[in-house]
Design an enzyme around this catalytic site. Structure first.
Site, PDB file in Angstrom:
ATOM      1  N   ASN A 112       0.803  -1.227   0.000  1.00 19.22           N
ATOM      2  CA  ASN A 112       0.000   0.000   0.000  1.00 19.22           C
ATOM      3  C   ASN A 112       0.841   1.285   0.000  1.00 19.22           C
ATOM      4  O   ASN A 112       0.452   2.277  -0.621  1.00 19.22           O
ATOM      5  CB  ASN A 112      -0.998  -0.004   1.161  1.00 19.22           C
ATOM      6  CG  ASN A 112      -0.354  -0.152   2.511  1.00 19.22           C
ATOM      7  OD1 ASN A 112       0.751  -0.670   2.646  1.00 19.22           O
ATOM      8  ND2 ASN A 112      -1.040   0.312   3.544  1.00 19.22           N
TER       9      ASN A 112
ATOM     10  N   GLU B 253       4.462  -3.908  12.481  1.00 16.97           N
ATOM     11  CA  GLU B 253       3.437  -2.868  12.318  1.00 16.97           C
ATOM     12  C   GLU B 253       2.291  -3.551  11.601  1.00 16.97           C
ATOM     13  O   GLU B 253       2.381  -3.867  10.416  1.00 16.97           O
ATOM     14  CB  GLU B 253       4.000  -1.682  11.524  1.00 16.97           C
ATOM     15  CG  GLU B 253       3.121  -0.450  11.592  1.00 16.97           C
ATOM     16  CD  GLU B 253       2.164  -0.365  10.430  1.00 16.97           C
ATOM     17  OE1 GLU B 253       0.955  -0.632  10.654  1.00 16.97           O
ATOM     18  OE2 GLU B 253       2.593  -0.060   9.320  1.00 16.97           O
TER      19      GLU B 253
ATOM     20  N   CYS C 103      -3.258   1.467   6.759  1.00 20.52           N
ATOM     21  CA  CYS C 103      -3.473   0.830   8.058  1.00 20.52           C
ATOM     22  C   CYS C 103      -3.994   1.817   9.090  1.00 20.52           C
ATOM     23  O   CYS C 103      -4.700   1.423  10.028  1.00 20.52           O
ATOM     24  CB  CYS C 103      -2.177   0.179   8.537  1.00 20.52           C
ATOM     25  SG  CYS C 103      -0.781   1.316   8.592  1.00 20.52           S
TER      26      CYS C 103
ATOM     27  N   GLU D 266       8.674   2.302  14.564  1.00 19.12           N
ATOM     28  CA  GLU D 266       9.438   2.780  13.418  1.00 19.12           C
ATOM     29  C   GLU D 266       9.381   4.295  13.424  1.00 19.12           C
ATOM     30  O   GLU D 266       8.334   4.872  13.698  1.00 19.12           O
ATOM     31  CB  GLU D 266       8.853   2.239  12.110  1.00 19.12           C
ATOM     32  CG  GLU D 266       8.957   0.723  11.978  1.00 19.12           C
ATOM     33  CD  GLU D 266       8.480   0.220  10.631  1.00 19.12           C
ATOM     34  OE1 GLU D 266       7.543   0.803  10.067  1.00 19.12           O
ATOM     35  OE2 GLU D 266       9.052  -0.766  10.135  1.00 19.12           O
TER      36      GLU D 266
END
Length: 504
Positions: free
Chosen positions: A166, A267, A301, A480
């Site tokens: 994505n 993640e 997300c 991150e």
């Protein structure tokens, strides 16, 4: 090196960026079994290129290359790493137009969004350029006389990065920039939908001066993805795994890494609430939701899945949201004026249709759209769905309980703060949440009470290079980006104890 494929529907200023093979040790290499797989343009629904289909046979070559590179690269000074990241940043910046065009045909997102993703990705390269110089240890005067405690940090080793489709440029750069700043090397397995942006970025990294093997890419088909990913996770020379993707797959990867107690960052999925109180600035909240939800056709997300609107402003909020959503122009990412492109995969459309069907059968009402495949002029086989908004939503519908990666949005009504916090937290996921109110005390309360790793306070944008990115609960582990914490994910910490004779 793969030959130019005539089906390609666009030209590049720098044709060397787009090759059709693996990129290992600074060279374009075919897969050992010489397999290839088709890459589909989501906007047309048709293949436009074929890519090398790496298998487990290619893992050893890629990992060994990165292991050899680590032996020398880990000894580079922080300043040398920062200088290489700076050069990489310059090369990516100068190639932004070409990278964006490739990205459009891999993901389907509009050209303007693709260009914005390159800029977003570059922010991580820039940030970790500075973080490389900020790696520090500590010295502490111990409780015992004549003793000093020392702490140093060192790069962990070869990293395997499993990158989704994505945001393939931004997420690869977020992972690789941190790893390279720390002194690690990396093997990337991109998603089957988006292999070419990954190989192009690795090519530019070696062109910038990183040693051969510092950044390798082994693309693979959907069929070979599970076995190749497993081989990377279990390889003894891979010391760290970073994964972005679904919670279901994340738990599988976690199990693989656990076999060797391998360090990993996850993640994972989100089911993010977007809460609007009666006292909020409605125009601002709607504007923020438009950018958050319809970007990349809802395939993020951290996008808003559940929009909770307090009962006093529900009708006014919905009216403004529908009005603005009607102005979106659905089309191919390269078509001028397109503001929302297709979803990236046909299976994504199938899932979205099922979610809408379930909600409607349980009493939801459609305010705009129809939740079904949509044909766009000139691109009848593209993976399109018009933006769809549903009202009268209930918390037990599938759409309320599952992450949806599609341009569908549910509107829920709530009465009190206590009620909406309970409903917002009633999910196994905890990636991001969003709150809109003019009450400062309420902002603080929800910042602390909402169960998510990231909270947008009167904003729909909570991701930035300087901010830790990551979720809690089933939405992941580790962070991150952000100061100190992200680069530490790629390092080990050594403690030393020094005792000297004499008077201190």
């Amino acid at each position: 090196m793969g030959e130019k494929q005539e089906a390609r529907p666009f030209e590049l200023q720098d044709e060397s960026l787009l090759q059709y093979d693996c990129y290992i040790h600074g060279k374009w290499m075919p897969a050992r079994r010489n397999g290839r797989f088709a890459v589909i343009d989501p906007g047309s629904g048709k293949p436009w290129a074929e890519c090398a289909d790496a298998t487990t046979d290619d893992v050893e070559t890629a990992v060994h290359s990165s292991h050899v590179a680590f032996d020398s690269y880990s000894k580079y000074t922080p300043r040398q790493r920062a200088q290489l990241l700076s050069k990489w940043h310059q090369l990516i910046e100068s190639s932004k137009g070409d990278l964006a065009r490739i990205l459009v045909h891999e993901t389907g997102k509009p050209l303007a969004e693709a260009q914005a993703e390159v800029d977003y990705g570059l922010s991580f390269v820039w940030w970790f350029m500075g973080e490389a110089d900020r790696i520090t240890g500590t010295t502490t005067i111990a409780a015992i006389a004549g003793r000093r405690s020392l702490v140093i940090k060192q790069p962990i080793g070869v990293v395997a990065a499993l990158v989704p489709w994505n945001f393939p440029i931004a997420l690869l750069l977020r992972k690789a920039s941190a790893a390279l700043a720390a002194g690690c090397t990396m093997v990337v397995k991109p998603s089957p939908e988006t292999p070419f942006t990954a190989t192009a970025l690795a090519y530019l990294a070696i062109k910038a001066g990183f040693p051969a093997g510092a950044l390798n890419v082994i693309p693979t088909s959907l069929e070979n993805t599970p076995s190749l990913a497993e081989a990377l996770c279990l390889h003894p020379a891979v010391k760290k795994v970073t994964f972005t993707g679904s919670t279901r797959v994340g738990k599988i990867i976690s199990g693989l890494c656990a076999r060797n107690l391998k360090k990993a960052t996850f993640e994972l999925g989100g089911n993010c609430p977007f809460i609007v109180f009666d006292d909020a600035n409605i125009d601002h909240a709607v504007e923020q939701l438009m950018g958050l939800k319809w970007r990349h056709a809802g395939q993020a997300c951290i996008t808003a899945n559940r929009v909770y609107v307090q009962d006093g402003i529900h009708d006014a909020f919905l009216e403004k949201l529908v009005e603005k959503t009607k102005a979106l122009k659905l089309g191919h990412g390269m078509t001028e004026g397109t503001t929302m492109g297709p979803v990236t995969t046909s299976r994504g459309l199938d899932n979205a249709e099922e979610l809408v069907k379930d909600a409607v059968s349980a009493g939801a009402k459609i305010a705009i759209g129809n939740g079904r495949r949509h044909k766009v002029d000139d691109f009848p086989e593209g993976y399109f769905m018009a933006p769809t908004i549903l009202t009268n939503m209930a918390d037990d519908m599938f759409m309320s309980c599952e992450e949806n990666f599609a341009p569908i949005l549910g509107i829920y009504v709530f009465e009190t703060e206590k009620e909406v916090v309970k409903r917002a937290n009633n999910t196994s996921m905890g990636l991001a949440s969003y709150v809109f109110t003019k009450d400062v005390d309420r902002l603080w309360r929800l910042f602390e009470n909402l169960e998510a790793g990231m909270i947008g306070l009167n904003t729909g944008s909570c991701s930035a290079a300087e901010t830790p990115f990551g979720g809690i609960k089933d939405s992941g582990a580790g962070k991150e980006s952000g100061k100190d914490i992200a680069i530490n994910e790629f390092m080990i910490t050594k403690a030393g104890t020094l005792t000297l004779e004499g008077q201190f």
